[in-house]
Design a protein around this motif. Structure first.
Motif, PDB file in Angstrom:
ATOM      1  N   HIS A 260       0.838  -1.198   0.000  1.00  0.00           N
ATOM      2  CA  HIS A 260       0.000   0.000   0.000  1.00  0.00           C
ATOM      3  C   HIS A 260       0.877   1.252   0.000  1.00  0.00           C
ATOM      4  CE1 HIS A 260      -3.077   2.883   1.197  1.00  0.00           C
ATOM      5  NE2 HIS A 260      -3.974   1.967   0.851  1.00  0.00           N
ATOM      6  N   PRO A 261       0.530   2.249  -0.839  1.00  0.00           N
ATOM      7  CA  PRO A 261       1.361   3.462  -0.876  1.00  0.00           C
ATOM      8  C   PRO A 261       1.535   4.138   0.487  1.00  0.00           C
ATOM      9  CG  PRO A 261      -0.075   3.419  -2.779  1.00  0.00           C
ATOM     10  CD  PRO A 261      -0.481   2.252  -1.931  1.00  0.00           C
ATOM     11  N   CYS A 299     -10.613   6.590  -1.927  1.00  0.00           N
ATOM     12  CA  CYS A 299      -9.539   6.156  -1.046  1.00  0.00           C
ATOM     13  C   CYS A 299      -9.187   7.300  -0.101  1.00  0.00           C
ATOM     14  CB  CYS A 299      -8.312   5.769  -1.869  1.00  0.00           C
ATOM     15  SG  CYS A 299      -6.874   5.481  -0.845  1.00  0.00           S
ATOM     16  N   PHE A 301      -6.616   7.949   1.456  1.00  0.00           N
ATOM     17  CA  PHE A 301      -5.235   8.417   1.348  1.00  0.00           C
ATOM     18  C   PHE A 301      -5.033   9.251   0.077  1.00  0.00           C
ATOM     19  CE2 PHE A 301      -0.544   7.338   0.671  1.00  0.00           C
ATOM     20  CZ  PHE A 301      -0.098   8.180   1.680  1.00  0.00           C
ATOM     21  N   HIS A 302      -6.070   9.336  -0.776  1.00  0.00           N
ATOM     22  CA  HIS A 302      -5.805   9.929  -2.096  1.00  0.00           C
ATOM     23  C   HIS A 302      -5.272  11.354  -2.089  1.00  0.00           C
ATOM     24  CE1 HIS A 302      -9.933  11.817  -2.475  1.00  0.00           C
ATOM     25  NE2 HIS A 302      -9.221  12.675  -3.165  1.00  0.00           N
ATOM     26  N   CYS A 305      -1.565  10.794  -1.694  1.00  0.00           N
ATOM     27  CA  CYS A 305      -0.916   9.637  -2.304  1.00  0.00           C
ATOM     28  C   CYS A 305      -0.115  10.016  -3.545  1.00  0.00           C
ATOM     29  CB  CYS A 305      -1.957   8.588  -2.681  1.00  0.00           C
ATOM     30  SG  CYS A 305      -1.209   7.130  -3.439  1.00  0.00           S
ATOM     31  N   LYS A 307       0.752   8.113  -5.826  1.00  0.00           N
ATOM     32  CA  LYS A 307       0.340   7.310  -6.976  1.00  0.00           C
ATOM     33  C   LYS A 307      -1.136   7.491  -7.311  1.00  0.00           C
ATOM     34  CE  LYS A 307       3.885   3.925  -6.004  1.00  0.00           C
ATOM     35  NZ  LYS A 307       4.183   2.671  -5.340  1.00  0.00           N
ATOM     36  N   HIS A 308      -1.742   8.458  -6.705  1.00  0.00           N
ATOM     37  CA  HIS A 308      -3.160   8.759  -6.866  1.00  0.00           C
ATOM     38  C   HIS A 308      -3.573   8.825  -8.342  1.00  0.00           C
ATOM     39  CE1 HIS A 308      -5.933  12.509  -6.942  1.00  0.00           C
ATOM     40  NE2 HIS A 308      -6.656  11.423  -7.085  1.00  0.00           N
ATOM     41  N   MET A 309      -4.628   8.073  -8.703  1.00  0.00           N
ATOM     42  CA  MET A 309      -5.145   8.096 -10.080  1.00  0.00           C
ATOM     43  C   MET A 309      -6.402   8.956 -10.107  1.00  0.00           C
ATOM     44  SD  MET A 309      -4.741   3.992 -10.847  1.00  0.00           S
ATOM     45  CE  MET A 309      -5.392   3.439  -9.265  1.00  0.00           C
ATOM     46  N   CYS A 313      -9.280   7.044  -7.842  1.00  0.00           N
ATOM     47  CA  CYS A 313      -9.062   6.929  -6.399  1.00  0.00           C
ATOM     48  C   CYS A 313      -9.911   7.901  -5.593  1.00  0.00           C
ATOM     49  CB  CYS A 313      -7.598   7.178  -6.079  1.00  0.00           C
ATOM     50  SG  CYS A 313      -6.496   6.071  -6.944  1.00  0.00           S
ATOM     51  N   PRO A 318     -11.575   1.759  -2.178  1.00  0.00           N
ATOM     52  CA  PRO A 318     -10.852   0.520  -2.501  1.00  0.00           C
ATOM     53  C   PRO A 318     -11.213  -0.642  -1.577  1.00  0.00           C
ATOM     54  CG  PRO A 318      -9.359   2.167  -1.591  1.00  0.00           C
ATOM     55  CD  PRO A 318     -10.686   2.827  -1.714  1.00  0.00           C
ATOM     56  N   CYS A 331      -5.878  -1.008  -2.029  1.00  0.00           N
ATOM     57  CA  CYS A 331      -5.435   0.048  -2.940  1.00  0.00           C
ATOM     58  C   CYS A 331      -5.840  -0.352  -4.344  1.00  0.00           C
ATOM     59  CB  CYS A 331      -3.928   0.219  -2.844  1.00  0.00           C
ATOM     60  SG  CYS A 331      -3.224   1.176  -4.202  1.00  0.00           S
ATOM     61  N   LEU A 332      -6.367   0.610  -5.094  1.00  0.00           N
ATOM     62  CA  LEU A 332      -6.912   0.313  -6.420  1.00  0.00           C
ATOM     63  C   LEU A 332      -5.842  -0.030  -7.449  1.00  0.00           C
ATOM     64  CD1 LEU A 332      -9.606   3.111  -6.281  1.00  0.00           C
ATOM     65  CD2 LEU A 332     -10.035   0.636  -6.247  1.00  0.00           C
ATOM     66  N   LEU A 333      -4.600   0.230  -7.130  1.00  0.00           N
ATOM     67  CA  LEU A 333      -3.511  -0.134  -8.040  1.00  0.00           C
ATOM     68  C   LEU A 333      -3.423  -1.650  -8.234  1.00  0.00           C
ATOM     69  CD1 LEU A 333      -0.564   2.078  -6.767  1.00  0.00           C
ATOM     70  CD2 LEU A 333      -1.655   2.217  -9.012  1.00  0.00           C
TER      71      LEU A 333
END
Ligand SMILES: Nc1ncnc2c1ncn2[C@@H]1O[C@H](COP(=O)(O)OP(=O)(O)OP(=O)(O)O)[C@@H](O)[C@H]1O
Ligand SMILES: Nc1ncnc2c1ncn2[C@@H]1O[C@H](COP(=O)(O)OP(=O)(O)OP(=O)(O)O)[C@@H](O)[C@H]1O
Ligand code: SF4
Ligand code: SF4
Ligand SMILES: [Mg+2]
Ligand SMILES: [Mg+2]
Lengths: 335, 324
Positions: A260-261, A299, A301-302, A305, A307-309, A313, A318, A331-333
């Protein structure tokens, strides 16, 4: 943390505690009556603890660790969800059964310095829970001496008549641990048991707890914000963020392969003592942990984050994924 | 050789208590060069905060007069009277961020005003000019200038710690003493505040004394390390020497007690407790807990010189030359 966790548990069968989609919300009011909303301190948490394992709940201040602990102890009423202990649902326990339940769960609370009543000596402090549970005088004395031995306050006679202020911080914490153990619980919850103590004493207390846990085959849930101690004192880690569990795995697996990020950021921020640390800046996500009154959508944490999309996100909540065997990460990744 | 920024010689500080005299700082020597960060490590009660307070002369009422010499760029600031010390040294050349001071901000004054205050009081700056400078230092410590008009209770712990740091920076002192600046904070906040300190050190050339019991975090800033035990400094080394090959038995045991994330070795604790500062032993103060102790340790070892700037207070290092 949801389906994945509970199915895994159902398969294992013999868990001591099962927590299902637990929510503990606190109503926030202004001037005593204006509802401002709810602080969602624990907001959809599921996990199972096996007999005889030591687990750590790790996360930053305010992420809901103590609220979770206090809900497990029956000190907070869950807003939703349930705690099942040795096959019994806590929601359905009556007053008497609740008292028995509390005897099965030992609690070392956060802030050891406020934990001991200043006007009782060690003997009285340890006798109190035994009296409540109707244990006779000679058995009380036997158990008190045995538990003092176990937390290495020995010879017991040197300590029985001491008041808390006559003890060092580390010794006080041992008394707190002795009190938590004296009713011979099968689960011990230790909330930041060492954060107020000196580094050298910390290790001593953690080693002590770990030893007792292994000897008694207790389930130990210890709560901490200090990831660096976890490696040596727990079998499994739960990483919490903003009222949720975001990642779970066996200790070594989680430290070697954080998924997880948020966990990755935590690990990257932590130093081991090394003179080279002074040469470079550390990578730290910006911002601060969100308000639990209005947690971010999607999410949690977005907003921080790396790596946030966008468009994903910040919309989708998630669920748990299992990117590696036995290793859960929300995490959606991983989709 | 250049004059060090700060040089401290045989500093002593006692507290008067009903039980007797507490010798909290018992003859401490060290120096800091310009642009250097010295970390002062040691367990609770060893005298770290007392050392900081003695240097800044912000002492509680039951403290005795600090003894010894403190030279700031060669000038004996211990000899200055209180009025001159206040006008010329405290805040302006040396600032202190006290332990837990983020909880000591004035609750009814906006944080921007509190940060600007030293400039108005000590430098006589106008409100506008002082506020401009406050905005500058807010930027430096990573607090949005929108927060200038907020009250302390509106800020998180991490933000308040940055504000207190801004207050110490606002007068652009040469030396900032930080007493446990991050120990109450979360890992991520801690790391980002350490980043701020590193940047200030690089960009402003500020020197630091960082007081902490957190060995791992201290390595983020340290050029040098002084380890205290029971009121004395037992080892002074470069960061590389201290973190890789500590010399004093206490330093070695302390390093072994630090839990490490990236190593398998299990931390071990140091048995026993430090001696009372009311009646400390006359020999080596660590002797009770020291596995290497031998007959000579009944006498005070004094500090031995090992190499150019390394000092170790232990008979095992008597091969070096004796200092005091
Ligand atoms: N009894 C309560 N009433 C209202 N809000 C509460 C209560 N207990 C906790 N909270 C809030 O719930 C959130 C989670 O708090 P909690 O104490 O569980 O966090 P924590 O992870 O234990 O933090 P820490 O590491 O600081 O101990 C916080 O926002 C806190 O203010
Ligand atoms: N005002 C005081 N009066 C009497 N004794 C004091 C006073 N302040 C501190 N002490 C004692 O002096 C010794 C050194 O205290 P000091 O606060 O300097 O330690 P420290 O290293 O900063 O500890 P910590 O890590 O807990 O902050 C301790 O034994 C303490 O109890
Ligand atoms: S879901 Fe998106 S925002 Fe959340 S941790 Fe994963 S990548 Fe980051
Ligand atoms: S002087 Fe002796 S007792 Fe003290 S640290 Fe050195 S060897 Fe140990
Ligand atoms: Mg807590
Ligand atoms: Mg202190």
């Amino acid at each position: 943390m949801s389906q994945a966790a509970s199915t895994a548990t159902a398969a294992a069968g013999q868990s001591l505690v099962e927590v299902r989609d637990l929510r503990t919300w606190f109503e926030l009011r202004q001037w005593g009556f204006m509802r401002l909303g709810s602080v969602k301190a624990v907001d959809g948490v599921s996990f199972a603890l096996q007999r005889g394992e030591s687990v750590a709940f790790v996360g930053e201040s305010g992420c809901g660790k103590s609220s979770l602990a206090r809900t497990l102890l029956g000190l907070h009423q869950p807003t939703e969800g349930d705690v099942v202990f040795e096959g019994q649902s806590m929601a359905r326990l009556g007053r008497r059964a609740m008292r028995d339940y509390r005897a099965r769960v030992g609690y070392v609370q956060q802030d050891p310095f406020g934990a001991l009543p200043p006007f009782l000596d060690v003997r009285r402090i340890l006798a109190e829970p035994l009296k409540v549970h109707g244990i006779g005088r000679s058995e009380r004395e036997r158990r008190i001496r045995a538990v003092l031995e176990e937390v290495r306050l020995s010879p017991a006679d040197d300590y029985l008549r001491k008041f808390p202020h006559m003890l060092s911080g580390g010794q006080q914490q041992r008394v707190v641990i002795a009190r938590a153990l004296i009713l011979e619980p099968s689960l011990l919850i230790a909330d930041e048991p060492v954060s107020m103590l000196d580094a050298s004493v910390r290790v001593e207390i953690l080693n002590l707890l770990r030893g007792i846990q292994q000897r008694r085959e207790l389930t130990l849930a210890f709560i901490t914000h200090d990831l660096s101690t976890v490696r040596h004192f727990a079998d499994r880690i739960f990483v919490m963020y903003a009222g949720r569990i975001v990642e779970t795995a066996a200790v070594q697996e989680l430290l070697d392969h954080p998924q997880h990020p948020y966990t990755q950021a935590l690990l990257a921020a932590l130093a081991d003592p090394d003179p080279d640390n002074a040469l470079d800046l550390r990578e730290v996500p910006g911002g601060e942990a969100p308000s639990l009154l209005n947690p971010p959508p999607g999410c949690r944490f977005h907003p921080r984050c790396p790596k946030h999309m966008p468009g994903v996100c910040d919309i989708e909540d998630p669920p748990d994924f299992e990117p590696r065997p036995g290793h859960l990460s929300a995490c959606l990744l991983h989709r | 050789m250049a004059v060090p920024l700060l040089s401290v010689e045989n500093l002593r500080l006692n507290y008067h208590t009903r039980q007797g005299l507490v010798q909290a700082v018992a003859g401490v020597d060290f120096e800091i060069r310009h642009r250097e960060a010295l970390v002062v490590l040691g367990e609770s009660g060893c005298g770290k905060s007392s050392l900081a307070k003695a240097l800044m002369r912000t002492l509680p009422r039951n403290a005795g007069e600090p003894q010894g010499r403190v030279l700031l760029e060669g000038e004996d600031i211990m000899a200055l009277d209180e009025e001159r010390f206040r006008r010329e040294v405290r805040w302006l050349r040396m600032a202190l961020v006290m332990q837990a001071s983020m909880n000591a901000l004035n609750p009814v004054v906006k944080v921007g005003e509190q940060v600007a205050e030293p400039l108005r009081v000590l430098r006589g700056w106008s409100g506008g000019r002082a506020r401009e400078r406050a905005a500058e230092v807010f930027d430096l410590v990573g607090v949005s200038t929108d927060f200038l008009n907020r009250y302390p209770f509106e800020l998180s712990g991490g933000m308040r710690q940055r504000v207190v740091l801004a207050m110490a920076l606002v007068t652009d002192p040469q030396l900032i003493i930080l007493d446990e600046p991050t120990s109450a904070l979360d890992v991520l906040t801690q790391a980002s505040i350490m980043n701020v300190l590193k940047r200030i050190k690089r960009e402003q050339g500020t020197s630091f004394i960082l007081i902490t019991h957190d060995v791992a975090t201290s390595s983020e800033l340290a050029d040098r390390v002084a380890l205290m035990y029971a009121g004395q400094i037992v080892e002074t080394s470069s960061a590389a020497e201290f973190f890789r090959e500590p010399a004093h038995p206490y330093a070695q045991m302390l390093m072994d007690s630090v839990p490490r994330l990236r190593q398998d070795t299990r931390p071990t604790h140091i048995p026993g407790q430090p001696p009372s500062l009311l009646d400390p032993p006359s020999g080596c103060r660590f002797a009770d807990r020291c596995p290497s102790r031998f007959d000579r340790c009944e006498r005070d070892p004094g500090a031995f010189r090992k190499g150019d700037r390394r000092r170790v207070r232990c008979w095992l290092h008597a091969g070096g030359s004796q200092l005091s």
